[in-house]
Design a protein around this motif. Structure first.
Motif, PDB file in Angstrom:
ATOM      1  N   ARG A  62       7.352  -8.304  -5.514  1.00  0.00           N
ATOM      2  CA  ARG A  62       7.827  -6.964  -5.206  1.00  0.00           C
ATOM      3  C   ARG A  62       8.412  -6.326  -6.452  1.00  0.00           C
ATOM      4  O   ARG A  62       9.085  -6.988  -7.233  1.00  0.00           O
ATOM      5  CB  ARG A  62       8.916  -7.016  -4.141  1.00  0.00           C
ATOM      6  N   ALA A  63       8.195  -5.047  -6.623  1.00  0.00           N
ATOM      7  CA  ALA A  63       8.734  -4.346  -7.789  1.00  0.00           C
ATOM      8  C   ALA A  63      10.162  -3.887  -7.558  1.00  0.00           C
ATOM      9  O   ALA A  63      10.898  -3.679  -8.515  1.00  0.00           O
ATOM     10  CB  ALA A  63       7.857  -3.142  -8.126  1.00  0.00           C
ATOM     11  N   ASP A  64      10.553  -3.758  -6.299  1.00  0.00           N
ATOM     12  CA  ASP A  64      11.839  -3.139  -5.981  1.00  0.00           C
ATOM     13  C   ASP A  64      12.811  -4.097  -5.311  1.00  0.00           C
ATOM     14  O   ASP A  64      13.347  -3.805  -4.252  1.00  0.00           O
ATOM     15  CB  ASP A  64      11.613  -1.919  -5.084  1.00  0.00           C
ATOM     16  N   GLY A  65      13.026  -5.220  -5.896  1.00  0.00           N
ATOM     17  CA  GLY A  65      14.024  -6.122  -5.338  1.00  0.00           C
ATOM     18  C   GLY A  65      13.550  -7.551  -5.269  1.00  0.00           C
ATOM     19  O   GLY A  65      12.397  -7.851  -5.546  1.00  0.00           O
ATOM     20  N   LEU A 115       9.443 -11.347 -12.722  1.00  0.00           N
ATOM     21  CA  LEU A 115       8.543 -11.018 -13.823  1.00  0.00           C
ATOM     22  C   LEU A 115       9.233 -10.051 -14.776  1.00  0.00           C
ATOM     23  O   LEU A 115       9.942  -9.138 -14.338  1.00  0.00           O
ATOM     24  CB  LEU A 115       7.284 -10.344 -13.294  1.00  0.00           C
ATOM     25  N   ALA A 116       9.008 -10.229 -16.043  1.00  0.00           N
ATOM     26  CA  ALA A 116       9.512  -9.273 -17.027  1.00  0.00           C
ATOM     27  C   ALA A 116       8.764  -7.960 -16.848  1.00  0.00           C
ATOM     28  O   ALA A 116       7.600  -7.942 -16.475  1.00  0.00           O
ATOM     29  CB  ALA A 116       9.305  -9.811 -18.431  1.00  0.00           C
ATOM     30  N   ARG A 117       9.423  -6.861 -17.119  1.00  0.00           N
ATOM     31  CA  ARG A 117       8.758  -5.563 -16.985  1.00  0.00           C
ATOM     32  C   ARG A 117       7.686  -5.362 -18.053  1.00  0.00           C
ATOM     33  O   ARG A 117       6.637  -4.805 -17.791  1.00  0.00           O
ATOM     34  CB  ARG A 117       9.776  -4.441 -17.064  1.00  0.00           C
ATOM     35  N   LYS A 118       7.963  -5.844 -19.258  1.00  0.00           N
ATOM     36  CA  LYS A 118       7.028  -5.660 -20.356  1.00  0.00           C
ATOM     37  C   LYS A 118       5.747  -6.462 -20.082  1.00  0.00           C
ATOM     38  O   LYS A 118       5.793  -7.651 -19.783  1.00  0.00           O
ATOM     39  CB  LYS A 118       7.651  -6.128 -21.664  1.00  0.00           C
ATOM     40  N   GLY A 119       4.625  -5.788 -20.169  1.00  0.00           N
ATOM     41  CA  GLY A 119       3.342  -6.442 -19.987  1.00  0.00           C
ATOM     42  C   GLY A 119       2.870  -6.518 -18.549  1.00  0.00           C
ATOM     43  O   GLY A 119       1.799  -7.035 -18.282  1.00  0.00           O
ATOM     44  N   THR A 120       3.680  -6.023 -17.605  1.00  0.00           N
ATOM     45  CA  THR A 120       3.259  -6.036 -16.212  1.00  0.00           C
ATOM     46  C   THR A 120       2.818  -4.641 -15.793  1.00  0.00           C
ATOM     47  O   THR A 120       3.083  -3.662 -16.474  1.00  0.00           O
ATOM     48  CB  THR A 120       4.399  -6.504 -15.283  1.00  0.00           C
ATOM     49  N   ARG A 121       2.143  -4.590 -14.656  1.00  0.00           N
ATOM     50  CA  ARG A 121       1.687  -3.320 -14.114  1.00  0.00           C
ATOM     51  C   ARG A 121       2.235  -3.145 -12.713  1.00  0.00           C
ATOM     52  O   ARG A 121       2.517  -4.123 -12.028  1.00  0.00           O
ATOM     53  CB  ARG A 121       0.162  -3.281 -14.069  1.00  0.00           C
ATOM     54  N   ILE A 122       2.348  -1.910 -12.297  1.00  0.00           N
ATOM     55  CA  ILE A 122       2.797  -1.581 -10.946  1.00  0.00           C
ATOM     56  C   ILE A 122       1.583  -1.182 -10.122  1.00  0.00           C
ATOM     57  O   ILE A 122       0.702  -0.468 -10.599  1.00  0.00           O
ATOM     58  CB  ILE A 122       3.821  -0.422 -10.954  1.00  0.00           C
ATOM     59  N   ILE A 123       1.548  -1.655  -8.884  1.00  0.00           N
ATOM     60  CA  ILE A 123       0.508  -1.245  -7.942  1.00  0.00           C
ATOM     61  C   ILE A 123       1.196  -0.964  -6.612  1.00  0.00           C
ATOM     62  O   ILE A 123       2.145  -1.664  -6.240  1.00  0.00           O
ATOM     63  CB  ILE A 123      -0.595  -2.316  -7.794  1.00  0.00           C
ATOM     64  N   VAL A 124       0.748   0.068  -5.922  1.00  0.00           N
ATOM     65  CA  VAL A 124       1.283   0.389  -4.604  1.00  0.00           C
ATOM     66  C   VAL A 124       0.213   0.021  -3.584  1.00  0.00           C
ATOM     67  O   VAL A 124      -0.913   0.509  -3.648  1.00  0.00           O
ATOM     68  CB  VAL A 124       1.656   1.884  -4.485  1.00  0.00           C
ATOM     69  N   VAL A 125       0.588  -0.861  -2.659  1.00  0.00           N
ATOM     70  CA  VAL A 125      -0.331  -1.312  -1.616  1.00  0.00           C
ATOM     71  C   VAL A 125       0.336  -1.050  -0.273  1.00  0.00           C
ATOM     72  O   VAL A 125       1.419  -1.581  -0.004  1.00  0.00           O
ATOM     73  CB  VAL A 125      -0.664  -2.811  -1.774  1.00  0.00           C
ATOM     74  N   ASP A 126      -0.290  -0.217   0.524  1.00  0.00           N
ATOM     75  CA  ASP A 126       0.217   0.121   1.856  1.00  0.00           C
ATOM     76  C   ASP A 126       1.684   0.571   1.801  1.00  0.00           C
ATOM     77  O   ASP A 126       2.505   0.185   2.630  1.00  0.00           O
ATOM     78  CB  ASP A 126       0.041  -1.057   2.813  1.00  0.00           C
ATOM     79  N   GLY A 127       2.002   1.388   0.795  1.00  0.00           N
ATOM     80  CA  GLY A 127       3.329   1.974   0.668  1.00  0.00           C
ATOM     81  C   GLY A 127       4.369   1.095  -0.012  1.00  0.00           C
ATOM     82  O   GLY A 127       5.490   1.531  -0.227  1.00  0.00           O
ATOM     83  N   ARG A 170       5.620  -1.152  -3.355  1.00  0.00           N
ATOM     84  CA  ARG A 170       5.404  -1.302  -4.802  1.00  0.00           C
ATOM     85  C   ARG A 170       5.476  -2.776  -5.186  1.00  0.00           C
ATOM     86  O   ARG A 170       6.414  -3.470  -4.810  1.00  0.00           O
ATOM     87  CB  ARG A 170       6.466  -0.527  -5.579  1.00  0.00           C
ATOM     88  N   PHE A 171       4.465  -3.206  -5.955  1.00  0.00           N
ATOM     89  CA  PHE A 171       4.421  -4.569  -6.468  1.00  0.00           C
ATOM     90  C   PHE A 171       4.260  -4.533  -7.982  1.00  0.00           C
ATOM     91  O   PHE A 171       3.670  -3.607  -8.533  1.00  0.00           O
ATOM     92  CB  PHE A 171       3.229  -5.343  -5.870  1.00  0.00           C
ATOM     93  N   ARG A 172       4.779  -5.557  -8.637  1.00  0.00           N
ATOM     94  CA  ARG A 172       4.606  -5.751 -10.078  1.00  0.00           C
ATOM     95  C   ARG A 172       3.663  -6.938 -10.234  1.00  0.00           C
ATOM     96  O   ARG A 172       3.804  -7.945  -9.550  1.00  0.00           O
ATOM     97  CB  ARG A 172       5.959  -6.048 -10.718  1.00  0.00           C
ATOM     98  N   TRP A 173       2.664  -6.801 -11.138  1.00  0.00           N
ATOM     99  CA  TRP A 173       1.714  -7.887 -11.308  1.00  0.00           C
ATOM    100  C   TRP A 173       1.318  -8.063 -12.768  1.00  0.00           C
ATOM    101  O   TRP A 173       1.463  -7.153 -13.588  1.00  0.00           O
ATOM    102  CB  TRP A 173       0.476  -7.689 -10.439  1.00  0.00           C
ATOM    103  N   VAL A 174       0.821  -9.256 -13.068  1.00  0.00           N
ATOM    104  CA  VAL A 174       0.360  -9.588 -14.408  1.00  0.00           C
ATOM    105  C   VAL A 174      -0.689 -10.696 -14.274  1.00  0.00           C
ATOM    106  O   VAL A 174      -0.681 -11.447 -13.300  1.00  0.00           O
ATOM    107  CB  VAL A 174       1.539 -10.036 -15.311  1.00  0.00           C
TER     108      VAL A 174
END
Length: 99
Positions: free
Chosen positions: A36-39, A3-15, A17-21
């Motif tokens: 996943r936001a980190d890899g 996912l592109a970073r622009k326009g997405t949001r970060i959420i932390v679930v059970d420790g 990090r995820f990126r979502w849109v």
């Protein structure tokens, strides 16, 4: 493909990090796209009905349910698709349904 970073949001679930849109105006409804936001890892898409308010609480619930049902966000692989069966988060099912 990530996912592109622009326009997405970060959420932390059970420790974790995820990126979502939300991808609006698709035929079966609205698509919540999560990875996943980190890899690298496996993408998950969950369809909800048009008119559903997609708030962080719903996204966290979808992530937890998808993991419970076998989504492995840290592993590479084909996209996993689900559908929220009822608007009140009563059930998350694999989509399309099959054997």
């Amino acid at each position: 493909m990530t996912l592109a970073r622009k326009g997405t949001r970060i959420i932390v679930v059970d420790g974790e990090r995820f990126r979502w849109v939300v991808a609006p105006d698709d035929e079966p409804g609205l698509a919540i796209v999560v990875e996943r936001a980190d890899g690298p890892g496996r993408r998950m898409v969950t369809w909800v009905e048009h008119g559903t308010v997609v708030a962080p609480g719903l996204v966290a619930w979808v992530i937890r349910e998808a993991i419970r049902q076998g989504w492995t966000p840290r592993e590479r692989g084909r996209q996993v698709t689900f559908r929220v069966q009822e608007a009140d988060h009563a059930a998350l099912i694999r989509w399309p349904p099959g054997p």
